[in-house]
Design a protein around this motif. Structure first.
Motif, mmCIF file in Angstrom:
data_model
loop_
_atom_site.group_PDB
_atom_site.id
_atom_site.type_symbol
_atom_site.label_atom_id
_atom_site.label_comp_id
_atom_site.label_asym_id
_atom_site.label_seq_id
_atom_site.Cartn_x
_atom_site.Cartn_y
_atom_site.Cartn_z
ATOM 1 N N PHE A 46 13.743 7.630 -8.237
ATOM 2 C CA PHE A 46 13.628 8.541 -7.097
ATOM 3 C C PHE A 46 14.399 8.072 -5.861
ATOM 4 O O PHE A 46 14.562 8.830 -4.909
ATOM 5 N N GLY A 47 14.813 6.812 -5.847
ATOM 6 C CA GLY A 47 15.592 6.318 -4.728
ATOM 7 C C GLY A 47 14.784 5.621 -3.651
ATOM 8 O O GLY A 47 15.339 4.909 -2.816
ATOM 9 N N HIS A 48 13.489 5.821 -3.629
ATOM 10 C CA HIS A 48 12.628 5.209 -2.614
ATOM 11 C C HIS A 48 11.174 5.331 -3.060
ATOM 12 O O HIS A 48 10.848 6.064 -4.002
ATOM 13 N N LEU A 49 10.304 4.620 -2.365
ATOM 14 C CA LEU A 49 8.864 4.684 -2.629
ATOM 15 C C LEU A 49 8.155 4.908 -1.302
ATOM 16 O O LEU A 49 8.247 4.083 -0.401
ATOM 17 N N ASP A 50 7.480 6.034 -1.172
ATOM 18 C CA ASP A 50 6.814 6.396 0.077
ATOM 19 C C ASP A 50 5.312 6.153 0.035
ATOM 20 O O ASP A 50 4.710 5.765 1.032
ATOM 21 N N ILE A 51 4.695 6.443 -1.118
ATOM 22 C CA ILE A 51 3.233 6.459 -1.224
ATOM 23 C C ILE A 51 2.795 5.776 -2.511
ATOM 24 O O ILE A 51 3.372 6.014 -3.577
ATOM 25 N N LEU A 52 1.787 4.948 -2.413
ATOM 26 C CA LEU A 52 1.163 4.325 -3.577
ATOM 27 C C LEU A 52 -0.304 4.723 -3.596
ATOM 28 O O LEU A 52 -1.024 4.517 -2.615
ATOM 29 N N VAL A 53 -0.746 5.304 -4.703
ATOM 30 C CA VAL A 53 -2.157 5.655 -4.876
ATOM 31 C C VAL A 53 -2.719 4.815 -6.011
ATOM 32 O O VAL A 53 -2.227 4.867 -7.140
ATOM 33 N N ASN A 54 -3.747 4.028 -5.715
ATOM 34 C CA ASN A 54 -4.400 3.199 -6.722
ATOM 35 C C ASN A 54 -5.698 3.874 -7.162
ATOM 36 O O ASN A 54 -6.645 3.983 -6.387
#
Length: 212
Positions: A46-54
């Motif tokens: 995707f080119g980047h990581l904005d949000i991480l949901v655990n």
């Protein structure tokens, strides 16, 4: 991300039907090498990581007397150690700025917990301990990473959610009918309720409400 390809494929297919660009990565949050690989693959795709949901969790009914150390450790590894591992592996990407653009703000982390540990819950000592650890991880990362990198770290602690496999597995129907009278709205929550809370917490709307 998940361990079961069939479940991942179904989720991706559902998102694709809505016109959403989605990709599923097989991996186990208990394994650091899987966490690193999936995070890196996500950024590559995707080119980047904005949000991480655990949201990974394990649960089964067992008395403290009958619970083995291995059973206790397995739930702790999945819920609490897995949450920390994913956060740790995602940090270097999240602190570059959210929403894939040059920004003074970092990304966002959302940890899904529970309410079992707020008092005491029968046959849930392992999960209560794990979710208490998740709450502690959330608070400490919010302090450290919020201060250092402007990364928002929030948590959602759902009560009983009716339309989930966990409820059908852990709570018999005869108990459900008796517990509803103790719920504020006299009904169980739904997955949609959690989804809307999650969407709000990771969106810019939460920033607008804080600034009011």
């Amino acid at each position: 991300m998940g361990r079961r390809k069939q479940v991942l494929d179904a989720a991706v297919s559902s998102l694709h039907s809505l016109g959403i660009d989605a990709y599923g990565f097989e991996g186990d949050v208990c394994k650091q090498e899987d966490a690193r690989r999936v995070v890196e693959s996500t950024v590559k795709h995707f080119g980047h990581l904005d949000i991480l949901v655990n949201a990974a969790a394990g649960n089964f009914l067992v008395s403290a007397e009958d619970l083995s150390s291995n059973g206790f450790r397995t739930v702790m590894d999945t819920d609490s150690v897995g949450t920390f591992t994913m956060c740790h592996e995602a940090l270097k990407y999240l602190k570059k700025g959210g929403h894939g653009r040059n920004s003074s703000r970092g990304g966002s982390i959302l940890n899904i917990s529970a309410t079992l540990h707020y008092a005491a819950t029968w046959y849930q000592i392992h999960v209560s301990a794990a979710k208490a650890a998740v709450d502690s991880i959330t608070k400490n990362l919010a302090l450290e990473w919020g201060t250092d990198y402007d990364i928002r770290v929030n948590g959602i602690a759902p009560g009983p959610i009716g339309d989930t496999p966990g409820m059908s597995k852990l709570v018999p129907d005869e108990i459900k009918s008796k517990t509803r009278v103790h719920m504020p709205l006299y009904k169980e929550g739904q997955r949609w309720d959690i989804a809307m809370a999650a969407l709000y917490l990771v969106s810019d709307a939460v920033l607008a409400s804080i600034n009011l």
